[in-house]
Write a protein that holds these residues in place. Sequence first.
Motif, PDB file in Angstrom:
ATOM      1  N   SER A 108      58.357  41.561  33.436  1.00  0.00           N
ATOM      2  CA  SER A 108      59.234  42.727  33.621  1.00  0.00           C
ATOM      3  C   SER A 108      58.459  44.030  33.523  1.00  0.00           C
ATOM      4  O   SER A 108      58.707  44.975  34.283  1.00  0.00           O
ATOM      5  CB  SER A 108      60.357  42.699  32.574  1.00  0.00           C
TER       6      SER A 108
ATOM      7  N   HIS B 135      57.105  41.223  41.759  1.00  0.00           N
ATOM      8  CA  HIS B 135      58.415  41.036  42.375  1.00  0.00           C
ATOM      9  C   HIS B 135      58.739  42.186  43.317  1.00  0.00           C
ATOM     10  O   HIS B 135      58.251  43.314  43.139  1.00  0.00           O
ATOM     11  CB  HIS B 135      59.492  40.868  41.309  1.00  0.00           C
TER      12      HIS B 135
ATOM     13  N   VAL C 184      64.524  44.781  42.025  1.00  0.00           N
ATOM     14  CA  VAL C 184      65.146  44.435  40.750  1.00  0.00           C
ATOM     15  C   VAL C 184      65.986  43.171  40.854  1.00  0.00           C
ATOM     16  O   VAL C 184      66.076  42.394  39.896  1.00  0.00           O
ATOM     17  CB  VAL C 184      65.990  45.624  40.227  1.00  0.00           C
TER      18      VAL C 184
ATOM     19  N   LEU D 256      63.610  40.249  40.711  1.00  0.00           N
ATOM     20  CA  LEU D 256      63.140  40.084  39.336  1.00  0.00           C
ATOM     21  C   LEU D 256      64.205  39.439  38.452  1.00  0.00           C
ATOM     22  O   LEU D 256      63.925  38.444  37.765  1.00  0.00           O
ATOM     23  CB  LEU D 256      62.751  41.441  38.762  1.00  0.00           C
ATOM     24  N   THR D 257      65.419  39.990  38.442  1.00  0.00           N
ATOM     25  CA  THR D 257      66.447  39.495  37.524  1.00  0.00           C
ATOM     26  C   THR D 257      66.841  38.057  37.842  1.00  0.00           C
ATOM     27  O   THR D 257      67.080  37.253  36.926  1.00  0.00           O
ATOM     28  CB  THR D 257      67.677  40.403  37.554  1.00  0.00           C
TER      29      THR D 257
ATOM     30  N   MET E 267      63.958  35.837  36.576  1.00  0.00           N
ATOM     31  CA  MET E 267      63.865  35.805  35.122  1.00  0.00           C
ATOM     32  C   MET E 267      65.013  35.014  34.498  1.00  0.00           C
ATOM     33  O   MET E 267      64.842  34.374  33.454  1.00  0.00           O
ATOM     34  CB  MET E 267      63.832  37.222  34.549  1.00  0.00           C
TER      35      MET E 267
END
Length: 227
Positions: A26, A78, A81, A84-85, A88
């Motif tokens: 992150s 990544h 967002v 990424l989320t 993750m």
Amino acid sequence: MRWACDGFGGLMRVQGVLLGLILGISLVFIAQLFGDWDEAWEVNPGAVVESWHRLREGSAGSGDAHHFLTLLSCAFLHGDVFHLTGNMAYLWGFGALVSELLGWRWMLGVFLLSALGASVSHVIIERDSWIPMLGASGAISGLMGAYLDMALRWDLPDPHIWPLAEPVAPWKLAALAAVFFAMDYHSMFTRTAGNIAVGAHVGGFTVGLVLAALVVPMPRVARHRRT
């Protein structure tokens, strides 16, 4: 059978390395927002193939070494967002499963080796492409593959992973991993995935599956299946 963490201290003891990995990825993404340095660390299939040819010819240099490093570094980058989320969330889910069963060293080892396998698979499939690839989904697919193999071979306890209120049956988690693999495998041959590197997903999943089948020890909390 249910696993439970003894408060925050227990959570950090069992999942601290995984949480650190998620935090690190992150923070890398935040750094991506403040510069244009990240594209140099994405894996470019055409560049890697050319570097491979120079290595075989004995004329490889530092630039070629950098291209080989991108086979791993791309897993920590990544695109946005949402990318990424989503990654993750799945890293937390299946990374926690593997950590609970095998410990953080195995979890991290499967993640890194699957990341390499995913990138190599993508380079082989897209060897004529100069479009860069990034993301941790190939490495996460490796964790899915490892869990699927263990769930098929052994009787695993029902995992309880924060923040889920109730444990989930291992067969349901294994089925989820199998469905994702089937979808990626189908998309890889039908070319219906758009800009998603499904070949990397399949490669990472395969590496995790093979590692669990050939190298990973039987978890102490698992039991042999009765026949």
